[in-house]
Design an enzyme around this catalytic site. Structure first.
Site, mmCIF file in Angstrom:
data_model
loop_
_atom_site.group_PDB
_atom_site.id
_atom_site.type_symbol
_atom_site.label_atom_id
_atom_site.label_comp_id
_atom_site.label_asym_id
_atom_site.label_seq_id
_atom_site.Cartn_x
_atom_site.Cartn_y
_atom_site.Cartn_z
ATOM 1 N N ASP A 1 0.817 -1.222 0.000
ATOM 2 C CA ASP A 1 0.000 0.000 0.000
ATOM 3 C C ASP A 1 0.847 1.267 0.000
ATOM 4 O OD1 ASP A 1 -2.167 -1.648 0.174
ATOM 5 O OD2 ASP A 1 -2.432 -1.421 2.332
HETATM 6 P P1 NAP Z 1 0.961 -4.076 3.110
HETATM 7 O O1 NAP Z 1 0.220 -3.149 2.237
HETATM 8 O O2 NAP Z 1 0.238 -4.787 4.191
HETATM 9 O O3 NAP Z 1 1.645 -5.136 2.150
HETATM 10 C C1 NAP Z 1 2.543 -6.083 2.636
HETATM 11 C C2 NAP Z 1 2.919 -6.996 1.493
HETATM 12 O O4 NAP Z 1 3.903 -7.899 1.985
HETATM 13 C C3 NAP Z 1 1.768 -7.825 0.983
HETATM 14 O O5 NAP Z 1 1.432 -7.409 -0.310
HETATM 15 C C4 NAP Z 1 2.267 -9.270 1.012
HETATM 16 O O6 NAP Z 1 2.064 -9.871 -0.251
HETATM 17 C C5 NAP Z 1 3.747 -9.128 1.292
HETATM 18 N N1 NAP Z 1 4.247 -10.182 2.178
HETATM 19 C C6 NAP Z 1 3.680 -10.718 3.273
HETATM 20 N N2 NAP Z 1 4.448 -11.670 3.797
HETATM 21 C C7 NAP Z 1 5.551 -11.744 3.005
HETATM 22 C C8 NAP Z 1 6.720 -12.554 3.016
HETATM 23 N N3 NAP Z 1 6.925 -13.489 3.950
HETATM 24 N N4 NAP Z 1 7.633 -12.353 2.051
HETATM 25 C C9 NAP Z 1 7.447 -11.432 1.081
HETATM 26 N N5 NAP Z 1 6.365 -10.638 1.021
HETATM 27 C C10 NAP Z 1 5.429 -10.800 1.971
HETATM 28 O O7 NAP Z 1 2.225 -3.380 3.806
HETATM 29 P P2 NAP Z 1 2.800 -1.923 3.754
HETATM 30 O O8 NAP Z 1 3.080 -1.506 2.352
HETATM 31 O O9 NAP Z 1 3.906 -1.926 4.752
HETATM 32 O O10 NAP Z 1 1.607 -0.999 4.240
HETATM 33 C C11 NAP Z 1 1.157 -0.950 5.571
HETATM 34 C C12 NAP Z 1 -0.352 -0.926 5.627
HETATM 35 O O11 NAP Z 1 -0.754 -0.947 7.005
HETATM 36 C C13 NAP Z 1 -0.939 0.316 5.020
HETATM 37 O O12 NAP Z 1 -2.180 0.024 4.413
HETATM 38 C C14 NAP Z 1 -1.148 1.199 6.234
HETATM 39 O O13 NAP Z 1 -2.145 2.190 6.054
HETATM 40 C C15 NAP Z 1 -1.591 0.165 7.248
HETATM 41 N N6 NAP Z 1 -1.449 0.715 8.591
HETATM 42 C C16 NAP Z 1 -0.204 0.792 9.136
HETATM 43 C C17 NAP Z 1 -0.060 1.434 10.345
HETATM 44 C C18 NAP Z 1 1.296 1.627 10.956
HETATM 45 O O14 NAP Z 1 1.367 2.309 11.957
HETATM 46 N N7 NAP Z 1 2.359 1.071 10.382
HETATM 47 C C19 NAP Z 1 -1.151 1.940 11.023
HETATM 48 C C20 NAP Z 1 -2.413 1.832 10.426
HETATM 49 C C21 NAP Z 1 -2.538 1.196 9.214
HETATM 50 P P3 NAP Z 1 1.997 -11.466 -0.396
HETATM 51 O O15 NAP Z 1 0.917 -11.921 0.513
HETATM 52 O O16 NAP Z 1 1.752 -11.681 -1.834
HETATM 53 O O17 NAP Z 1 3.348 -11.991 0.017
#
Ligand code: NAP
Length: 472
Positions: free
Chosen positions: A397
């Site tokens: 994301d």
């Molecule tokens: P993400 O959108 O959750 O994407 C993570 C990606 O990692 C997934 O597409 C997944 O695809 C891949 N993945 C999972 N396990 C894996 C593995 N073992 N090896 C390789 N790839 C793997 O993560 P992000 O880009 O870090 O975004 C964070 C999200 O959390 C955002 O939507 C954000 O708004 C939300 N959020 C975060 C917080 C915070 O404080 N950090 C707070 C509120 C909301 P596959 O399943 O295909 O592997």
């Protein structure tokens, strides 16, 4: 020194340590010191309470000791969860905090009511009691549901649950609880007061569930942080009821830090509080991941390693997948190998990458990657067009250009790392599944993007092997 002065001294030292704990925790260099001072502050709080009981000649110190042992027995396994499960673990802690405040408030009310102690049930104490019970019990059920959603427990719906007049019904229930609370403040010893108090209690428990039901899994970390501030506020109210200044200060610190953290997260996602709480974000699932029209291009790890070896600047964008795979040490090896070849390597850190603020910083610090090469989103985005390679490791994301361009996207407006502006993009993930927000990522379908499908730790390890020459 008499025992009473000792108690106040212990509480004062505890208060100072709690304040320093937060101060120190805001910087990675001093964060450990912050954790230790928080633990010391809590130990002083327990010691002060024990001393207070002894000072009044009470015998219920055995209850305190039992609670201490029980708390430690529950807390120890909770502390062992992996970093990726910390948001739901934190939610459980808030649930316990809320429950404690709610139970103490209920116990105090029925104790004074039973004694018909009008002097104890002053309007001020009644306001504090009602606030404590209302916030405490809604934090209990709200946090349990939030933890369940994050843990992806099968029978708990992850997607927002919505129905007609939802906000009106919720507001109605909350107003009813408030009205009962006001009636109690005005008539604490009325014959119907215990029933009204029970009503506040039940409505708070129900309100906690109803408040969290329409919120999707993607917003849970923010909501947990908001619940953190509710738990803190209920502790403040409990401090007033028990006339305990340490509790008032610690609760206020808890409440305000939770609020500040929620604001940071909302800003990083370009969302408002109202949108998080009432926006039912993530309800409309965009088209399924990897639809027929969109084709992923794959590349071999070997050719990716070659391209990176020839690059001047490689920007690594880590995300939740790096945390899941625990790939940070392999990433460190890759960083060292590229540096050895004279490649400039930077890390682009999005404020909400992963599942909690600072998630990536903690992991990369664990692998001892120099802080100087960790750049915040705003500091790296200007350099992205100069990057020869953007290597996305389990991020989704936070690099989705739809946030910039697609007004219909649920993440529209969220600031992102401009990975799509790099000359070549390599993206490591295991499958074609979407990220946290449940939407497709147009970055993966650009001409310049190549997928390296597989577990992050394995793929980064492979990249390292090729770069070190072992892969030949
Ligand atoms: P993400 O959108 O959750 O994407 C993570 C990606 O990692 C997934 O597409 C997944 O695809 C891949 N993945 C999972 N396990 C894996 C593995 N073992 N090896 C390789 N790839 C793997 O993560 P992000 O880009 O870090 O975004 C964070 C999200 O959390 C955002 O939507 C954000 O708004 C939300 N959020 C975060 C917080 C915070 O404080 N950090 C707070 C509120 C909301 P596959 O399943 O295909 O592997």
């Amino acid at each position: 020194m008499n025992l009473e002065s000792l108690v106040q001294l212990l509480y004062l030292a505890g208060t100072a340590l709690f304040i320093m704990s937060l101060r120190w925790m805001s910087d990675p260099e001093t964060a450990r010191k912050g954790v230790f001072s928080g633990v010391a502050a809590m130990a002083l709080a327990v010691a002060g309470t024990l001393a207070g009981v002894l000072a009044t000649g009470g015998t219920h110190y055995l209850w305190i000791l039992s609670a201490f042992i029980l708390g430690a027995a529950v807390g120890y396994p909770l502390a062992q969860v992996p970093l990726t499960a910390v948001p739901q673990r934190t939610a459980l802690s808030h649930a316990f905090g809320g429950m404690a405040a709610g139970l103490v408030g209920t116990g105090k009310f029925f104790l004074y009511y039973g004694q018909r102690d009008a002097a104890a049930l002053t309007p001020f104490i009644m306001v504090a009691l009602v606030a404590e019970v209302l916030l405490g019990f809604l934090t209990l059920t709200g946090s349990l549901l939030a933890a369940g959603k994050l843990q992806e427990i099968a029978w708990i719906p992850q997607r927002p649950v919505t129905y007609p007049f939802q906000n009106v019904i919720n507001l109605g229930l909350f107003s009813l609880a408030l009205a009962l609370g006001v009636a109690l403040v005005l008539n604490p010893l009325a014959p119907w007061a215990p029933v009204a108090f029970g009503g506040v209690l039940v409505l708070s428990l129900a309100f906690g569930v109803l408040l969290i039901l329409p919120i999707g899994g993607a917003d849970m970390p923010t909501v947990i942080s908001i619940l953190n501030s509710y738990a803190g506020l209920s502790a403040v109210a409990m401090g007033f009821v028990l006339d305990n200044k340490l509790l008032i200060t610690a609760g206020a610190l808890d409440g305000s830090s939770g609020l500040i953290l929620s604001i940071i997260m909302c800003k990083a996602m370009n969302r408002s509080f109202t949108n998080v709480l009432f926006g039912a974000f993530g309800q409309t699932q965009a088209q399924g991941a990897g639809t027929a029209a969109q084709v992923y291009k794959e590349d071999t790890v070997e050719s990716a390693a070659q391209i990176m070896a020839q690059a001047d600047l490689v920007v690594i964008v880590p995300g939740y997948g790096m945390a899941v795979a625990q790939a940070q040490h392999k990433v460190r090896e890759l960083y060292d190998l590229l540096k050895k070849r004279g490649v400039n390597v930077k890390f682009a850190i999005h404020p909400v990458a992963g599942r909690m603020p600072g998630h990536m910083n903690v992991l990369l610090a664990e692998a001892e990657i120099p802080y100087d090469d960790l750049l915040e989103m705003d500091d790296i985005n200007g350099d992205m067009p100069q990057a020869d390679v953007a290597l996305i490791i389990g991020a989704n994301d936070v690099v989705n250009p739809a946030a910039r361009t697609d007004k219909t996207s649920p993440i529209y407006g969220m600031p992102i790392i401009d990975a799509d502006r790099a000359r070549t993009v390599y993206a490591i993930k295991r499958s074609k599944n979407p990220g946290f927000a449940g939407i497709d990522n147009s970055l993966y379908f650009l001409d310049k993007t190549f997928m390296l499908f597989g577990d992050a730790k394995a793929v980064v390890g492979e990249l390292g092997r090729h770069l070190s020459g072992e892969g030949h």
